[in-house]
Design a protein around this motif. Structure first.
Motif, PDB file in Angstrom:
ATOM      1  N   ALA A  78       0.834  -1.201   0.000  1.00 52.77           N
ATOM      2  CA  ALA A  78       0.000   0.000   0.000  1.00 52.77           C
ATOM      3  C   ALA A  78       0.870   1.253   0.000  1.00 52.77           C
ATOM      4  N   PHE A  79       1.966   1.205   0.747  1.00 54.86           N
ATOM      5  CA  PHE A  79       2.888   2.340   0.797  1.00 54.86           C
ATOM      6  C   PHE A  79       3.455   2.624  -0.595  1.00 54.86           C
ATOM      7  N   ASN A  80       3.923   1.581  -1.263  1.00 51.36           N
ATOM      8  CA  ASN A  80       4.493   1.756  -2.603  1.00 51.36           C
ATOM      9  C   ASN A  80       3.472   2.324  -3.580  1.00 51.36           C
ATOM     10  N   GLU A  81       2.227   1.896  -3.436  1.00 54.06           N
ATOM     11  CA  GLU A  81       1.171   2.389  -4.326  1.00 54.06           C
ATOM     12  C   GLU A  81       0.918   3.876  -4.083  1.00 54.06           C
ATOM     13  N   ARG A  82       0.826   4.270  -2.822  1.00 59.85           N
ATOM     14  CA  ARG A  82       0.544   5.669  -2.508  1.00 59.85           C
ATOM     15  C   ARG A  82       1.737   6.578  -2.812  1.00 59.85           C
ATOM     16  N   MET A  83       2.965   6.024  -2.754  1.00 60.60           N
ATOM     17  CA  MET A  83       4.166   6.812  -2.990  1.00 60.60           C
ATOM     18  C   MET A  83       4.772   6.529  -4.362  1.00 60.60           C
ATOM     19  N   GLN A  84       3.941   6.105  -5.313  1.00 66.60           N
ATOM     20  CA  GLN A  84       4.464   5.648  -6.604  1.00 66.60           C
ATOM     21  C   GLN A  84       5.145   6.762  -7.398  1.00 66.60           C
ATOM     22  N   LYS A  85       4.841   8.016  -7.102  1.00 61.84           N
ATOM     23  CA  LYS A  85       5.496   9.112  -7.808  1.00 61.84           C
ATOM     24  C   LYS A  85       6.885   9.417  -7.236  1.00 61.84           C
ATOM     25  N   ALA A  86       7.178   8.856  -6.073  1.00 65.99           N
ATOM     26  CA  ALA A  86       8.488   9.077  -5.450  1.00 65.99           C
ATOM     27  C   ALA A  86       9.471   8.008  -5.915  1.00 65.99           C
ATOM     28  N   PHE A  87      10.768   8.297  -5.770  1.00 63.50           N
ATOM     29  CA  PHE A  87      11.813   7.350  -6.150  1.00 63.50           C
ATOM     30  C   PHE A  87      12.196   6.558  -4.907  1.00 63.50           C
ATOM     31  N   LEU A  88      11.757   5.278  -4.830  1.00 63.35           N
ATOM     32  CA  LEU A  88      11.943   4.443  -3.651  1.00 63.35           C
ATOM     33  C   LEU A  88      13.060   3.434  -3.884  1.00 63.35           C
ATOM     34  N   ILE A  89      13.919   3.241  -2.869  1.00 64.82           N
ATOM     35  CA  ILE A  89      15.025   2.293  -2.977  1.00 64.82           C
ATOM     36  C   ILE A  89      15.044   1.412  -1.727  1.00 64.82           C
ATOM     37  N   PRO A  90      14.659   0.138  -1.844  1.00 66.18           N
ATOM     38  CA  PRO A  90      14.811  -0.775  -0.702  1.00 66.18           C
ATOM     39  C   PRO A  90      16.305  -0.991  -0.427  1.00 66.18           C
ATOM     40  N   ILE A  91      16.654  -1.206   0.833  1.00 63.50           N
ATOM     41  CA  ILE A  91      18.056  -1.424   1.180  1.00 63.50           C
ATOM     42  C   ILE A  91      18.184  -2.642   2.084  1.00 63.50           C
ATOM     43  N   ASP A  92      19.397  -3.174   2.109  1.00 59.83           N
ATOM     44  CA  ASP A  92      19.734  -4.275   2.990  1.00 59.83           C
ATOM     45  C   ASP A  92      21.012  -3.896   3.726  1.00 59.83           C
ATOM     46  N   MET A  93      21.463  -4.756   4.614  1.00 59.37           N
ATOM     47  CA  MET A  93      22.679  -4.498   5.361  1.00 59.37           C
ATOM     48  C   MET A  93      23.909  -5.009   4.610  1.00 59.37           C
ATOM     49  N   ASP A  94      24.977  -4.220   4.621  1.00 62.49           N
ATOM     50  CA  ASP A  94      26.289  -4.726   4.219  1.00 62.49           C
ATOM     51  C   ASP A  94      26.956  -5.279   5.466  1.00 62.49           C
ATOM     52  N   ARG A  95      27.458  -6.492   5.374  1.00 64.61           N
ATOM     53  CA  ARG A  95      28.051  -7.155   6.535  1.00 64.61           C
ATOM     54  C   ARG A  95      29.570  -7.239   6.475  1.00 64.61           C
ATOM     55  N   GLN A  96      30.172  -6.732   5.408  1.00 62.84           N
ATOM     56  CA  GLN A  96      31.595  -6.937   5.199  1.00 62.84           C
ATOM     57  C   GLN A  96      32.444  -5.684   5.417  1.00 62.84           C
ATOM     58  N   GLY A  97      31.884  -4.509   5.191  1.00 60.70           N
ATOM     59  CA  GLY A  97      32.686  -3.303   5.220  1.00 60.70           C
ATOM     60  C   GLY A  97      33.517  -3.179   3.963  1.00 60.70           C
ATOM     61  N   SER A  98      34.434  -2.226   3.951  1.00 71.02           N
ATOM     62  CA  SER A  98      35.257  -2.002   2.771  1.00 71.02           C
ATOM     63  C   SER A  98      36.066  -3.246   2.435  1.00 71.02           C
ATOM     64  N   ALA A  99      35.980  -3.690   1.188  1.00 72.40           N
ATOM     65  CA  ALA A  99      36.614  -4.943   0.766  1.00 72.40           C
ATOM     66  C   ALA A  99      37.415  -4.720  -0.504  1.00 72.40           C
ATOM     67  N   ILE A 100      38.414  -5.564  -0.704  1.00 67.76           N
ATOM     68  CA  ILE A 100      39.249  -5.517  -1.907  1.00 67.76           C
ATOM     69  C   ILE A 100      38.836  -6.658  -2.842  1.00 67.76           C
ATOM     70  N   LEU A 101      38.522  -6.288  -4.075  1.00 74.45           N
ATOM     71  CA  LEU A 101      38.170  -7.256  -5.102  1.00 74.45           C
ATOM     72  C   LEU A 101      39.290  -7.248  -6.155  1.00 74.45           C
ATOM     73  N   GLN A 102      39.762  -8.408  -6.542  1.00 70.87           N
ATOM     74  CA  GLN A 102      40.832  -8.503  -7.534  1.00 70.87           C
ATOM     75  C   GLN A 102      40.348  -9.297  -8.726  1.00 70.87           C
ATOM     76  N   ASN A 103      40.632  -8.758  -9.938  1.00 72.01           N
ATOM     77  CA  ASN A 103      40.239  -9.421 -11.190  1.00 72.01           C
ATOM     78  C   ASN A 103      41.466  -9.809 -11.983  1.00 72.01           C
TER      79      ASN A 103
END
Length: 330
Positions: free
Chosen positions: A305-330
């Protein structure tokens, strides 16, 4: 080899303002917040020595230069100078969300850059030292009037309470039951106000008021909410936890709005009121204020219902990051 640092942004729940030395040099300070699954990525590739430039930087602009001193990006310039990075580099920056949005992107960038530099030099650094190094870079090398929570959230990840007492920092992970944590994470949503802002004017007014002890009572109230919030989050009843937490967020936002005339605007207040009317328990504007993202707490059964009523707004669901700053190597 391409080396990339991935560093999370954050949402601060309670205690913002007490993480400035102007406050915690006189009183204990504490904050509760969470690193989120939205990131800044900084990549570096070592360049061949015959190329006619030494540093190629790609962010919101493109730089090619042969000397560190000529780099226009202040954080990159000062960090490379301080850590004596002499090798030729091609560096690029990308981010999940826009800068100047109240999610700690400036500090996350500094944390990620220092983490990347240390990886290039094959040097180890604890998460505490990474956060402290970013605080030093921002406050000392760049002379920025910043708080000290954003760097720690970016370095550690997770949902934590940070205490600032007698010149020391204590890190305390919030110990949540699984059902309560799942309830909390499924309730959080960012709403973009459409306003990108510089926090400097808001922060300047707030710091002056803090130095002059004009907001001691308000900051003391925010500090009290920090302790109460941990007790609430660590409770065993998920529904009661969420309702109480949302109400506390609303209370904290009302206090925060009183810290500076630049924290909110009529447009932001209107958007916040619309979110409450659409079913949110409470929320707050992220960061120092003036624009960026609202963080709202909506119980899962009201989300559709919230998403329907706020459909004109830009909504972003979020989750938790559990790792902190990390180094990725390719």
């Amino acid at each position: 080899m391409l080396i990339t640092s991935r560093t999370p942004l954050r949402v601060s729940f309670f205690g913002g303002g007490t993480d400035y030395p102007e406050y915690f040099s006189r009183f204990p300070g504490a904050v509760v917040g969470m690193a989120i699954n939205k990131y800044i990525y900084i990549s570096a590739l070592r360049l061949a020595t015959f190329i006619d430039y030494k540093y190629r930087l790609s962010y919101s602009r493109l730089e090619n230069t042969t000397r560190i001193e000529d780099i226009q990006h202040p954080v990159i310039r000062e960090v490379l100078k301080y850590y004596k990075v002499d090798e030729a580099l091609d560096m690029s920056v990308i981010a999940d969300l826009p800068a100047s949005s109240g999610l700690g992107s400036s500090s996350a960038f500094t944390v990620g850059l220092i983490n990347l530099v240390k990886a290039l030099k094959a040097e180890q650094m604890t998460r505490l030292d990474l956060g402290l190094a970013a605080i030093h870079a921002e406050r000392e090398l760049l002379s920025d009037s910043v708080g000290v929570q954003d760097q720690l959230h970016a370095a550690f990840g997770g949902l934590n309470r940070f205490d600032f007492v007698d010149g020391r920092i204590r890190i305390s992970p919030v110990q949540m039951h699984s059902d309560s944590q799942n309830m909390l994470l499924s309730s959080l949503v960012l709403i973009y106000t459409g306003i990108q802002r510089s926090a400097s004017a808001t922060v300047k007014e707030q710091i002056e008021a803090t130095r002059e002890r004009k907001v001691d009572r308000e900051l003391g109230e925010l500090l009290a909410l920090t302790t109460q919030a941990v007790e609430v989050l660590e409770g065993s009843d998920p529904e009661r936890m969420l309702a109480t937490f949302g109400a506390m967020m609303h209370e904290g936002w009302m206090i925060k709005r009183s810290l500076s005339t630049k924290v909110s605007t009529p447009e932001i207040n209107e958007l916040y009121d619309a979110a409450i009317e659409a079913g949110a328990y409470g929320g707050k504007l992220c960061g120092a204020g003036g624009g960026g993202f609202l963080l709202m707490v909506i119980p899962p059964e009201r989300r559709a219902a919230f998403n329907e009523r706020m459909q004109k707004a830009f909504l972003i669901p979020i989750d938790m990051d559990r790792q902190g700053s990390a180094i990725l190597q390719n």
